[in-house]
Enzyme design. Sequence first.
Site, short mmCIF file in Angstrom:
data_model
loop_
_atom_site.label_atom_id
_atom_site.label_comp_id
_atom_site.label_asym_id
_atom_site.label_seq_id
_atom_site.Cartn_x
_atom_site.Cartn_y
_atom_site.Cartn_z
N TRP A 68 0.52 -4.94 6.24
CA TRP A 68 -0.08 -4.77 4.93
C TRP A 68 -1.54 -5.20 5.06
O TRP A 68 -1.85 -6.15 5.79
CB TRP A 68 0.56 -5.70 3.91
CG TRP A 68 1.97 -5.45 3.47
CD1 TRP A 68 3.02 -6.30 3.64
CD2 TRP A 68 2.49 -4.33 2.73
NE1 TRP A 68 4.15 -5.78 3.06
CE2 TRP A 68 3.86 -4.57 2.50
CE3 TRP A 68 1.92 -3.15 2.25
CZ2 TRP A 68 4.67 -3.67 1.81
CZ3 TRP A 68 2.73 -2.25 1.56
CH2 TRP A 68 4.08 -2.51 1.35
N HIS A 119 3.04 -14.71 7.43
CA HIS A 119 2.60 -13.34 7.66
C HIS A 119 3.79 -12.39 7.87
O HIS A 119 3.85 -11.31 7.27
CB HIS A 119 1.69 -13.28 8.88
CG HIS A 119 1.09 -11.93 9.10
ND1 HIS A 119 -0.05 -11.50 8.45
CD2 HIS A 119 1.47 -10.90 9.89
CE1 HIS A 119 -0.35 -10.27 8.84
NE2 HIS A 119 0.57 -9.88 9.71
N HIS A 165 6.64 -0.80 9.02
CA HIS A 165 6.74 -1.84 10.05
C HIS A 165 8.16 -1.92 10.59
O HIS A 165 8.42 -2.66 11.53
CB HIS A 165 6.34 -3.20 9.49
CG HIS A 165 4.87 -3.43 9.52
ND1 HIS A 165 4.26 -4.23 10.45
CD2 HIS A 165 3.88 -2.92 8.77
CE1 HIS A 165 2.96 -4.22 10.26
NE2 HIS A 165 2.71 -3.43 9.23
N HIS A 175 0.46 5.24 7.98
CA HIS A 175 0.66 3.79 8.01
C HIS A 175 -0.47 3.06 7.30
O HIS A 175 -0.22 2.15 6.51
CB HIS A 175 0.77 3.31 9.46
CG HIS A 175 1.20 1.89 9.57
ND1 HIS A 175 2.47 1.53 9.96
CD2 HIS A 175 0.55 0.72 9.31
CE1 HIS A 175 2.58 0.21 9.94
NE2 HIS A 175 1.42 -0.30 9.56
#
Length: 290
Positions: A21, A136, A146, A169
């Site tokens: 992200w 994270h 992902h 992506h």
Amino acid sequence: MARFTALALLSAAALPGAMAWGAMGHETVAYIASNYVSAATKSYFQDLLGDTSADYLASVASWADSYRYTTAGKFSAPYHYIDANDNPPSSCGVDLDRDCGDEGCVVRALQNYTTTLIAGTVSDANLQIAAKMVIHFAGDIGQPLHCEALEVGGNDIDVQYDGDDTNLHAAWDSDIPESISGGSSLTSAKSWASDLIKEIDSGTYKSQAAGWVSGLSVSSSTTQTSTALKWATESNAYVCSTVLKGGISAVENKDISGSYTTTAQPVVDLQIAKQGYRLAKWLDAIVAAQ
């Protein structure tokens, strides 16, 4: 499947991979988590990270994306994703033995660094690294691409967004989230987090939130892995239902800033809210287990 140990914080392995992200998305996840952690959890992580501000989680939420491109951190590149070798849009699914390579993946990494934090036997510097990784990766695992191998998690699917060339992506990382929050700044992240917190507390997500953390457990490496795998599997399912619902041909070389984004926005909202809430409960469980 080769498993890296809780103390394996250095390695020479590095693979190219998808970005996470965007920073704003990770910051939003962190701000949501900050709202729901216990007082003990807040105190522990503020002390560990040396930051008593309200931004103590958000300020390190994207650290892992920079670290992976350093000499010291290049080993961690594969930890940001899991390459589900499924067949979207006809079938989606994550198989840990099949999809988590010998270099590691986001499911194993979340487990590894969680174990490191609970044990507390490494140096403060390595505990800080472990904390930043957990913060994270709890965000990364909520990004559907992902948790997908096809076309390098969509990195090799060229699209346009509002007339600009990009890839699928990257659009899911940044363009679509920013279409919701209105920007890429820390202020945008705070505002988006505030909106999602309201939905969790009294809106759309109020009836769902308890289910998001059902079965969450850090009591052993096995339960840590099974919880993370559940999260990855949920994210991966959106590759079939939303991200590539019409197949690659439906998005490749097309501008996806219109109806495609309108359809994707509720999924992005949900995944950011869900992972922020989950991160809070995950951090609470880590501190309780120490």
